[in-house]
Scaffold this motif. Structure first.
Motif, PDB file in Angstrom:
ATOM      1  N   GLY A  84       0.550  -1.159   0.007  1.00 51.74           N
ATOM      2  CA  GLY A  84      -0.001   0.079  -0.003  1.00 51.74           C
ATOM      3  C   GLY A  84       0.854   1.252   0.027  1.00 51.74           C
ATOM      4  O   GLY A  84       0.519   2.077  -0.770  1.00 51.74           O
ATOM      5  N   ALA A  85       2.001   1.221   0.742  1.00 52.23           N
ATOM      6  CA  ALA A  85       2.814   2.489   0.732  1.00 52.23           C
ATOM      7  C   ALA A  85       3.560   2.520  -0.610  1.00 52.23           C
ATOM      8  O   ALA A  85       3.664   3.877  -1.013  1.00 52.23           O
ATOM      9  N   VAL A 144       1.166   4.039  -2.958  1.00 54.01           N
ATOM     10  CA  VAL A 144       0.769   5.609  -2.775  1.00 54.01           C
ATOM     11  C   VAL A 144       1.980   6.219  -3.323  1.00 54.01           C
ATOM     12  O   VAL A 144       1.656   7.280  -4.105  1.00 54.01           O
ATOM     13  N   GLN A 145       3.301   6.038  -3.093  1.00 52.30           N
ATOM     14  CA  GLN A 145       4.372   6.551  -3.908  1.00 52.30           C
ATOM     15  C   GLN A 145       4.153   6.730  -5.204  1.00 52.30           C
ATOM     16  O   GLN A 145       4.479   7.494  -5.980  1.00 52.30           O
ATOM     17  N   ILE A 167       1.627   6.411  -7.207  1.00 50.36           N
ATOM     18  CA  ILE A 167       0.954   7.176  -7.844  1.00 50.36           C
ATOM     19  C   ILE A 167       1.072   8.571  -7.492  1.00 50.36           C
ATOM     20  O   ILE A 167       0.834   9.653  -8.470  1.00 50.36           O
ATOM     21  N   LEU A 168       1.551   9.021  -6.431  1.00 50.92           N
ATOM     22  CA  LEU A 168       1.746  10.404  -6.217  1.00 50.92           C
ATOM     23  C   LEU A 168       2.946  11.032  -6.728  1.00 50.92           C
ATOM     24  O   LEU A 168       2.876  12.501  -7.184  1.00 50.92           O
ATOM     25  N   GLY A 200       5.729  13.363  -2.663  1.00 49.89           N
ATOM     26  CA  GLY A 200       5.221  11.960  -2.941  1.00 49.89           C
ATOM     27  C   GLY A 200       5.997  10.894  -2.134  1.00 49.89           C
ATOM     28  O   GLY A 200       5.247   9.981  -1.418  1.00 49.89           O
ATOM     29  N   GLY A 229       4.564  11.316   1.570  1.00 53.98           N
ATOM     30  CA  GLY A 229       3.094  10.697   1.600  1.00 53.98           C
ATOM     31  C   GLY A 229       3.419   9.205   1.732  1.00 53.98           C
ATOM     32  O   GLY A 229       2.570   8.515   2.442  1.00 53.98           O
ATOM     33  N   GLY A 230       4.139   8.514   1.021  1.00 54.49           N
ATOM     34  CA  GLY A 230       4.278   6.995   0.966  1.00 54.49           C
ATOM     35  C   GLY A 230       5.041   6.737   2.449  1.00 54.49           C
ATOM     36  O   GLY A 230       4.585   5.570   2.861  1.00 54.49           O
ATOM     37  N   VAL A 289       2.208   6.806   5.009  1.00 57.86           N
ATOM     38  CA  VAL A 289       1.456   5.456   4.979  1.00 57.86           C
ATOM     39  C   VAL A 289       2.070   4.478   5.572  1.00 57.86           C
ATOM     40  O   VAL A 289       1.575   3.676   6.247  1.00 57.86           O
ATOM     41  N   SER A 290       3.454   4.337   5.402  1.00 52.44           N
ATOM     42  CA  SER A 290       3.986   3.026   5.646  1.00 52.44           C
ATOM     43  C   SER A 290       4.164   3.139   7.489  1.00 52.44           C
ATOM     44  O   SER A 290       4.177   2.307   7.981  1.00 52.44           O
TER      45      SER A 290
END
Length: 84
Positions: free
Chosen positions: A4-5, A8-9, A11-12, A30, A33-34, A37-38
């Motif tokens: 998931g992390a 996210v990275q 995509i961002l 980005g 952000g990743g 999430v991690s």
């Protein structure tokens, strides 16, 4: 779970770099952000889950003398800051 992390990275990064024309700053945001999430996922995995194969408690960090262990081989950090 940890994918998931990374997603996210993935995509961002292009969205912020090219979509919002932020360049290297967009890559940095980005990445943050990743990593956020991690970090949230790590906190959940180690502390918020009810069932885990091992306990994570403050009592597990108490040394033999009854004081809290700092994680160093000697237990407490003594004299590690050089005098100026």
């Amino acid at each position: 779970m940890w994918i998931g992390a990374i997603v996210v990275q993935i995509i961002l990064d292009p969205l912020l770099i090219f979509g919002f024309d932020l360049g290297v700053s967009g890559a940095a945001v980005g990445t943050v952000g990743g990593q956020t999430v991690s970090a949230v996922m790590s906190w959940w995995f180690f502390f918020a889950r009810r069932e885990r194969p091992y306990p994570v408690r403050l009592a597990d960090r108490v040394g033999e003398a009854g004081h809290r262990d700092s994680g160093t081989p000697g237990g407490q950090l003594r004299g590690w800051i050089p005098a100026t």
